[in-house]
Design a protein around this motif. Sequence first.
Motif, PDB file in Angstrom:
ATOM      1  N   ALA A 197       0.826  -1.209   0.000  1.00 50.37           N
ATOM      2  CA  ALA A 197       0.000   0.000   0.000  1.00 50.37           C
ATOM      3  C   ALA A 197       0.864   1.264   0.000  1.00 50.37           C
ATOM      4  O   ALA A 197       0.524   2.266  -0.648  1.00 50.37           O
ATOM      5  CB  ALA A 197      -0.924  -0.008   1.218  1.00 50.37           C
ATOM      6  N   MET A 198       1.983   1.231   0.710  1.00 53.58           N
ATOM      7  CA  MET A 198       2.892   2.374   0.756  1.00 53.58           C
ATOM      8  C   MET A 198       3.529   2.648  -0.594  1.00 53.58           C
ATOM      9  O   MET A 198       3.920   3.784  -0.894  1.00 53.58           O
ATOM     10  CB  MET A 198       3.987   2.127   1.803  1.00 53.58           C
ATOM     11  CG  MET A 198       3.488   2.119   3.240  1.00 53.58           C
ATOM     12  SD  MET A 198       4.758   1.502   4.389  1.00 53.58           S
ATOM     13  CE  MET A 198       6.063   2.689   4.114  1.00 53.58           C
ATOM     14  N   LEU A 199       3.635   1.622  -1.428  1.00 52.65           N
ATOM     15  CA  LEU A 199       4.336   1.754  -2.708  1.00 52.65           C
ATOM     16  C   LEU A 199       3.387   1.841  -3.893  1.00 52.65           C
ATOM     17  O   LEU A 199       3.724   1.455  -5.008  1.00 52.65           O
ATOM     18  CB  LEU A 199       5.296   0.578  -2.881  1.00 52.65           C
ATOM     19  CG  LEU A 199       6.421   0.503  -1.844  1.00 52.65           C
ATOM     20  CD1 LEU A 199       7.267  -0.743  -2.019  1.00 52.65           C
ATOM     21  CD2 LEU A 199       7.301   1.756  -1.929  1.00 52.65           C
ATOM     22  N   GLY A 200       2.172   2.338  -3.656  1.00 52.15           N
ATOM     23  CA  GLY A 200       1.293   2.680  -4.764  1.00 52.15           C
ATOM     24  C   GLY A 200       0.181   1.709  -5.057  1.00 52.15           C
ATOM     25  O   GLY A 200      -0.585   1.917  -6.005  1.00 52.15           O
ATOM     26  N   SER A 217       2.177  -8.226 -13.800  1.00 55.73           N
ATOM     27  CA  SER A 217       2.015  -7.771 -12.412  1.00 55.73           C
ATOM     28  C   SER A 217       1.800  -8.953 -11.473  1.00 55.73           C
ATOM     29  O   SER A 217       2.355  -9.001 -10.374  1.00 55.73           O
ATOM     30  CB  SER A 217       0.836  -6.799 -12.302  1.00 55.73           C
ATOM     31  OG  SER A 217       1.122  -5.578 -12.937  1.00 55.73           O
ATOM     32  N   TRP A 218       0.981  -9.919 -11.896  1.00 57.61           N
ATOM     33  CA  TRP A 218       0.691 -11.082 -11.065  1.00 57.61           C
ATOM     34  C   TRP A 218       1.964 -11.896 -10.806  1.00 57.61           C
ATOM     35  O   TRP A 218       2.220 -12.317  -9.674  1.00 57.61           O
ATOM     36  CB  TRP A 218      -0.365 -11.927 -11.738  1.00 57.61           C
ATOM     37  CG  TRP A 218      -0.781 -13.162 -11.008  1.00 57.61           C
ATOM     38  CD1 TRP A 218      -0.787 -14.428 -11.489  1.00 57.61           C
ATOM     39  CD2 TRP A 218      -1.259 -13.254  -9.656  1.00 57.61           C
ATOM     40  NE1 TRP A 218      -1.232 -15.317 -10.540  1.00 57.61           N
ATOM     41  CE2 TRP A 218      -1.537 -14.622  -9.402  1.00 57.61           C
ATOM     42  CE3 TRP A 218      -1.484 -12.334  -8.645  1.00 57.61           C
ATOM     43  CZ2 TRP A 218      -2.014 -15.085  -8.178  1.00 57.61           C
ATOM     44  CZ3 TRP A 218      -1.959 -12.790  -7.421  1.00 57.61           C
ATOM     45  CH2 TRP A 218      -2.221 -14.138  -7.192  1.00 57.61           C
ATOM     46  N   ALA A 226       2.407  -2.145  -9.570  1.00 60.78           N
ATOM     47  CA  ALA A 226       1.136  -1.641  -9.042  1.00 60.78           C
ATOM     48  C   ALA A 226       0.102  -1.535 -10.153  1.00 60.78           C
ATOM     49  O   ALA A 226       0.401  -1.041 -11.249  1.00 60.78           O
ATOM     50  CB  ALA A 226       1.347  -0.281  -8.383  1.00 60.78           C
ATOM     51  N   PRO A 227      -1.132  -1.993  -9.929  1.00 56.36           N
ATOM     52  CA  PRO A 227      -2.159  -1.960 -10.982  1.00 56.36           C
ATOM     53  C   PRO A 227      -2.578  -0.553 -11.379  1.00 56.36           C
ATOM     54  O   PRO A 227      -3.186  -0.367 -12.424  1.00 56.36           O
ATOM     55  CB  PRO A 227      -3.324  -2.714 -10.341  1.00 56.36           C
ATOM     56  CG  PRO A 227      -3.113  -2.606  -8.872  1.00 56.36           C
ATOM     57  CD  PRO A 227      -1.631  -2.601  -8.679  1.00 56.36           C
ATOM     58  N   TRP A 279      -0.258   2.519 -17.851  1.00 59.52           N
ATOM     59  CA  TRP A 279       0.631   2.567 -19.016  1.00 59.52           C
ATOM     60  C   TRP A 279       1.514   1.344 -19.069  1.00 59.52           C
ATOM     61  O   TRP A 279       1.827   0.837 -20.149  1.00 59.52           O
ATOM     62  CB  TRP A 279       1.480   3.839 -18.940  1.00 59.52           C
ATOM     63  CG  TRP A 279       2.412   3.869 -17.756  1.00 59.52           C
ATOM     64  CD1 TRP A 279       2.179   4.378 -16.533  1.00 59.52           C
ATOM     65  CD2 TRP A 279       3.744   3.316 -17.683  1.00 59.52           C
ATOM     66  NE1 TRP A 279       3.236   4.199 -15.701  1.00 59.52           N
ATOM     67  CE2 TRP A 279       4.226   3.549 -16.379  1.00 59.52           C
ATOM     68  CE3 TRP A 279       4.561   2.656 -18.594  1.00 59.52           C
ATOM     69  CZ2 TRP A 279       5.483   3.150 -15.987  1.00 59.52           C
ATOM     70  CZ3 TRP A 279       5.823   2.261 -18.204  1.00 59.52           C
ATOM     71  CH2 TRP A 279       6.276   2.507 -16.901  1.00 59.52           C
ATOM     72  N   ARG A 280       1.894   0.810 -17.857  1.00 59.29           N
ATOM     73  CA  ARG A 280       2.733  -0.377 -17.842  1.00 59.29           C
ATOM     74  C   ARG A 280       1.940  -1.628 -18.125  1.00 59.29           C
ATOM     75  O   ARG A 280       2.367  -2.557 -18.781  1.00 59.29           O
ATOM     76  CB  ARG A 280       3.437  -0.465 -16.485  1.00 59.29           C
ATOM     77  CG  ARG A 280       4.566  -1.479 -16.420  1.00 59.29           C
ATOM     78  CD  ARG A 280       4.127  -2.791 -15.851  1.00 59.29           C
ATOM     79  NE  ARG A 280       3.420  -2.565 -14.605  1.00 59.29           N
ATOM     80  CZ  ARG A 280       2.202  -3.023 -14.388  1.00 59.29           C
ATOM     81  NH1 ARG A 280       1.573  -3.733 -15.310  1.00 59.29           N
ATOM     82  NH2 ARG A 280       1.577  -2.782 -13.238  1.00 59.29           N
ATOM     83  N   ASP A 281       0.685  -1.651 -17.652  1.00 59.66           N
ATOM     84  CA  ASP A 281      -0.172  -2.808 -17.898  1.00 59.66           C
ATOM     85  C   ASP A 281      -0.400  -2.995 -19.391  1.00 59.66           C
ATOM     86  O   ASP A 281      -0.523  -4.122 -19.860  1.00 59.66           O
ATOM     87  CB  ASP A 281      -1.516  -2.617 -17.200  1.00 59.66           C
ATOM     88  CG  ASP A 281      -1.388  -2.786 -15.681  1.00 59.66           C
ATOM     89  OD1 ASP A 281      -0.346  -3.342 -15.276  1.00 59.66           O
ATOM     90  OD2 ASP A 281      -2.293  -2.368 -14.949  1.00 59.66           O
TER      91      ASP A 281
END
Length: 291
Positions: free
Chosen positions: A180-183, A229-230, A281-282, A286-288
Motif C-alpha cells: 500500500a505504501m508503494l502505490g 504484475s501477477w 502496481a495496478p 501505461w505499464r499494464d
Amino acid sequence: MTTHTTRTGEPEDYTTSEGLRRLLIRLHEGEAGAWQSDPVAAELMEYAAEKYAALAHKHGLDKWEAASAAFDVMRSKAARTACDPWGVITHAVRITCIAEERAAGLLCSVHQARRPTFSRFHDAERISDRENPLTDYRPEFQVTDPYPTDPVTLHYGGEATIRAYTSATSAVEDAIALFAMLGWPPDTARAAVEHVSSELARIGSRKSAFEALRRDKYSRALLDLSAWSWLSVIKTLLGHPNPAYAATSQGKGLLLRLVIGENLSMLLLDDDLVLTISVAAPSLRWRDGLA
C-alpha cells in the motif's frame, strides 16, 4: 535334428555348434557369392530368424533385424573359430538388440548407443508426454528452501504453533502495508497478499505454491492484474524460483524476510524490492498495456 546334404554328400547340421562351425568355414572358403547362392545358407538364416524372434520382440524389433545382426557375426572370424559359435552369435545379437532399442529411444545412431557416453542418458521425452509440468519432476528446476524450519510453513504443537502463527500473521500485515505504501490500492494489496499467503499455508511449500499461483488465471482476473504484475507479486512474496537466487534476498521472498526478522524500515532500503512492487502496481495502466 535337422540335417542337410551338401554337394559332396556330407551331412550338415547347423543347429549344433560343431555343425555350424563347419558350415561357416565352408561358406567362408567357398567361391564369391556363396552366402547368396548356397541353399543351406538361406535355411540357416531362416533358422536364425526364428531362433532370435523372441529376443527381437523383447526389444521391439522385427525377427529379421535380429537375423541381420546374426548374419554379420556369422561372417566374422570370431564365430568360425569359437568353441561355441552359437554362443558367440547369441551374445552379439543380444547386444545389438539392446543397442537398437537404446538408439531408438535416444534418437541417435546404433554406433553411438553402444558407447557409454550416450547410453547413460535416459530416452528422449516430449514435454507433453507427462501430465505434470516439467518443474515437478526434473531436478534442474527444483528449488530447495534454504530455511527448512521456515515458520510460515511449520505446523508444530503448543507454544511453537502460536509463535509461528503470530509471526506469519504479522508478516502478512506488514507485506500488505508495504504494498500500500508503494502505490497499490489497499483493497487490492490485501486481496493479493492474503491469497498468496493462504495458498502457501494450504500447499506447505513455496516452490509448489509458486507454480500453482503462476497458473492461477482465475485469481489474477479477479484481482484485475496483468500477467506481468501477477508474476511480480508472486516472485516478490514467495521469492524467485531459480536456485541461483536461493540464498539472496530476492530468492527468500518478502514473506520469509519479514518472518525471519526484517522490518518495513529495512525493506524500504532495498531499492530492487521497492522498484519491483511500485512498477507492478495496478494503478500504472501505461505499464499494464505493455505487459
